[in-house]
Design an enzyme around this catalytic site. Structure first.
Site, PDB file in Angstrom:
ATOM      1  N   ASP A  28      57.028   9.334   4.785  1.00 59.63           N
ATOM      2  CA  ASP A  28      56.565   9.058   3.494  1.00 59.63           C
ATOM      3  C   ASP A  28      55.057   9.418   3.202  1.00 59.63           C
ATOM      4  O   ASP A  28      54.602   9.084   2.147  1.00 59.63           O
ATOM      5  CB  ASP A  28      57.069   7.818   2.715  1.00 59.63           C
ATOM      6  CG  ASP A  28      56.220   6.596   3.553  1.00 59.63           C
ATOM      7  OD1 ASP A  28      55.602   6.760   4.651  1.00 59.63           O
ATOM      8  OD2 ASP A  28      56.378   5.500   3.251  1.00 59.63           O
ATOM      9  N   LYS A  48      45.036  -7.092   6.052  1.00 57.78           N
ATOM     10  CA  LYS A  48      44.365  -6.905   4.717  1.00 57.78           C
ATOM     11  C   LYS A  48      43.110  -7.913   4.686  1.00 57.78           C
ATOM     12  O   LYS A  48      43.519  -8.966   4.674  1.00 57.78           O
ATOM     13  CB  LYS A  48      45.250  -6.799   3.635  1.00 57.78           C
ATOM     14  CG  LYS A  48      46.357  -5.845   3.677  1.00 57.78           C
ATOM     15  CD  LYS A  48      47.142  -6.443   2.428  1.00 57.78           C
ATOM     16  CE  LYS A  48      48.419  -5.282   2.282  1.00 57.78           C
ATOM     17  NZ  LYS A  48      49.456  -5.527   1.461  1.00 57.78           N
ATOM     18  N   ASP A  58      50.206   8.486   0.569  1.00 57.78           N
ATOM     19  CA  ASP A  58      51.386   7.650   0.688  1.00 57.78           C
ATOM     20  C   ASP A  58      52.192   7.447  -0.318  1.00 57.78           C
ATOM     21  O   ASP A  58      51.828   6.659  -1.272  1.00 57.78           O
ATOM     22  CB  ASP A  58      50.985   5.985   1.415  1.00 57.78           C
ATOM     23  CG  ASP A  58      52.095   5.296   1.403  1.00 57.78           C
ATOM     24  OD1 ASP A  58      52.986   5.713   1.077  1.00 57.78           O
ATOM     25  OD2 ASP A  58      51.713   4.079   1.899  1.00 57.78           O
TER      26      ASP A  58
HETATM   27  P1  GTP Z   1      59.150  -0.043   1.000  1.00 53.64           P
HETATM   28  O1  GTP Z   1      60.303  -1.196   0.855  1.00 53.64           O
HETATM   29  O2  GTP Z   1      58.851   0.518  -0.393  1.00 53.64           O
HETATM   30  O3  GTP Z   1      58.132  -0.806   1.542  1.00 53.64           O
HETATM   31  O4  GTP Z   1      59.360   1.336   1.860  1.00 53.64           O
HETATM   32  P2  GTP Z   1      59.715   1.534   3.304  1.00 53.64           P
HETATM   33  O5  GTP Z   1      61.191   0.883   3.588  1.00 53.64           O
HETATM   34  O6  GTP Z   1      59.866   3.035   3.590  1.00 53.64           O
HETATM   35  O7  GTP Z   1      58.846   0.862   4.306  1.00 53.64           O
HETATM   36  P3  GTP Z   1      57.401   1.583   4.807  1.00 53.64           P
HETATM   37  O8  GTP Z   1      56.874   2.316   3.764  1.00 53.64           O
HETATM   38  O9  GTP Z   1      56.485   0.497   5.373  1.00 53.64           O
HETATM   39  O10 GTP Z   1      57.925   2.438   6.160  1.00 53.64           O
HETATM   40  C1  GTP Z   1      57.023   3.297   6.623  1.00 53.64           C
HETATM   41  C2  GTP Z   1      58.032   4.339   7.288  1.00 53.64           C
HETATM   42  O11 GTP Z   1      58.951   4.123   8.247  1.00 53.64           O
HETATM   43  C3  GTP Z   1      59.083   5.125   6.251  1.00 53.64           C
HETATM   44  O12 GTP Z   1      59.015   6.439   6.306  1.00 53.64           O
HETATM   45  C4  GTP Z   1      60.256   4.525   6.502  1.00 53.64           C
HETATM   46  O13 GTP Z   1      61.317   5.299   6.159  1.00 53.64           O
HETATM   47  C5  GTP Z   1      60.325   4.152   7.982  1.00 53.64           C
HETATM   48  N1  GTP Z   1      60.893   2.881   8.377  1.00 53.64           N
HETATM   49  C6  GTP Z   1      60.442   1.472   7.755  1.00 53.64           C
HETATM   50  N2  GTP Z   1      61.231   0.725   8.313  1.00 53.64           N
HETATM   51  C7  GTP Z   1      62.287   1.245   9.278  1.00 53.64           C
HETATM   52  C8  GTP Z   1      63.253   0.871   9.971  1.00 53.64           C
HETATM   53  O14 GTP Z   1      63.625  -0.309  10.048  1.00 53.64           O
HETATM   54  N3  GTP Z   1      64.175   1.718  10.548  1.00 53.64           N
HETATM   55  C9  GTP Z   1      63.640   3.308  10.636  1.00 53.64           C
HETATM   56  N4  GTP Z   1      64.303   4.200  11.242  1.00 53.64           N
HETATM   57  N5  GTP Z   1      62.613   3.721   9.779  1.00 53.64           N
HETATM   58  C10 GTP Z   1      61.900   2.505   9.114  1.00 53.64           C
END
Ligand code: GTP
Length: 383
Positions: free
Chosen positions: A134, A185, A246
């Site tokens: 993202d 943070k 982001d």
């Molecule tokens: P929020 O729920 O809004 O915080 O978004 P998110 O679920 O994408 O979490 P975050 O922004 O912290 O994740 C950062 C990156 O890691 C993103 O590209 C997510 O798709 C990926 N990501 C987060 N958790 C997982 C997981 O459990 N498995 C995989 N494969 N990717 C994950």
């Protein structure tokens, strides 16, 4: 966490002829998150598949990885995993070899990296690129890989500087760029010891991935990096303050898409010329409608006479009726915006219907398939 194999990176460094700057040939893309902050956009579509500048956001990342020399990408999927492969297939359209590994239960960012290790072909000392799914950035990926090789690091992190670091974990480095700590943070001004934050792009020495615990959720930011630092591993930071965003929140996503359309954000995958707007084939825009600020109108969408759409994304099959005003907003697929309705910094979920003469402002989110009658609402969430 097992001890890291320190000798692997040292031998990798010794085997690279001076001056040669090869790319990382393999990358892991983390695309399994639920994207809760982006709801309702992520109700039917995982965050990396939401269109930005006319194509699923992930396309931009894959294209940038390819341009940086990556050949093989493993997508670590979980939430709505089934939609990725039908769209990207084996990756040949992008000049890549793509593979998909799905977690039945989400394994977190670190667990996801460990879970795809068996699909990598790199030798133990070779670099593997890891990207959060993202992040929109102009990072010089080859420079990060070069830094990794030149310093002999176990992991190298892209760091970016932010004006207000209070919302982020901080990553201070020493004079040589070596990471000295991962800080939560900051709660007080004294705790703001740096403006450098983790920008969500890493290079791992291949063998280091095997030291991540397997079969359980692991966070790369909260567990893998701090534990490796504690065991004496070499984590190198590379500050690159080019474009970085982001796309985790609706407002950031809308801005990122607009920046891709105008050319402020770099991507080889924008399907058209950069400029004030992008209208995809199959969209209909009235001759006297005004599009500006990086607006993107997807296939099958209709923009009516006299409508003004600024800095916004209108997804496939959506309708913006005459004289509506849509600013810094995202209109979901098949959604309907009534005549003279004003949207400012709003997200309209897929299939929602907003009647004429409404006014919705800052941060309002209209759920998928919701219905708001004509003239029913004048609402701003921050008033
Ligand atoms: P929020 O729920 O809004 O915080 O978004 P998110 O679920 O994408 O979490 P975050 O922004 O912290 O994740 C950062 C990156 O890691 C993103 O590209 C997510 O798709 C990926 N990501 C987060 N958790 C997982 C997981 O459990 N498995 C995989 N494969 N990717 C994950």
């Amino acid at each position: 966490m097992r001890a890291h194999p320190a000798s692997a990176s040292a031998s990798a460094r010794a085997s690279v002829p001076a001056g040669e700057r090869p790319a990382a040939r393999e990358a892991i893309l983390l695309v399994g998150g639920k994207g809760t902050r982006l709801r309702p956009l992520t109700v039917h579509t995982p965050k990396p598949m939401i269109p930005a500048a006319g194509v699923p956001f992930l396309t931009h990342q894959l294209a940038r990885a390819r341009a940086a020399g990556v050949e093989h990408v493993v997508l670590a999927t979980s939430y709505l995993a089934e939609v990725f492969e039908p769209h990207f297939g084996d990756g040949s359209a992008l000049g890549l070899h793509l593979e998909y590994v799905t977690e039945t239960d989400p394994l977190g960012t670190g667990g996801a990296i460990r879970n795809v290790a068996h699909r990598l072909h790199s030798a133990p000392g070779e670099p593997v690129l890891v990207l959060n799914g993202d992040i929109l950035t102009g990072l010089d990926i080859r420079a990060l890989v070069a830094t990794h090789r030149d310093t002999g690091a176990d992991i190298s992190l892209h760091l970016t500087r932010v004006e207000d670091p209070r919302a982020f974990g901080l990553v201070p480095t020493d004079a040589a760029g070596r990471v000295t700590a991962f800080l939560e943070k900051p709660q007080t001004p004294e705790e703001i010891v740096t403006d450098q934050i983790n920008a969500g792009c890493y290079v791992f020495t291949r063998s280091v991935i095997d030291t991540i615990p397997s079969g359980r959720p692991v966070s790369v930011e909260r567990e893998v990096f701090p534990d490796l630092l504690a065991t004496g591993a070499h984590l190198q930071g590379m500050v690159d303050s080019t474009y970085w965003l982001d796309l985790g929140t609706p407002q950031a996503f809308v801005r990122g898409s607009a920046d891709l359309v105008t050319g402020r954000a770099p991507s080889p995958a924008v399907p058209g010329r950069r400029g004030e707007y992008l209208v995809l084939p199959g969209a209909q825009v009235a001759a006297d409608a005004k599009l500006s600020g990086g607006t993107c109108v997807s296939a099958g969408a209709v923009i009516g006479s006299g409508a003004r759409v600024d800095g916004s994304t209108v997804l496939a099959g959506a309708v913006v009726e005459p004289d509506a005003v849509v600013k810094n907003s995202l209109v979901g697929a098949r959604a309907h915006i009534g005549g003279r309705t004003v949207l400012d910094s709003v997200v309209v979920g897929d299939g929602a219907h907003i009647g004429p003469d409404n006014e919705l402002r800052h941060g309002v989110r209209v759920w998928c398939d919701a219905r708001i009658d004509g003239g029913a609402i004048r609402f701003s969430s921050d008033q």
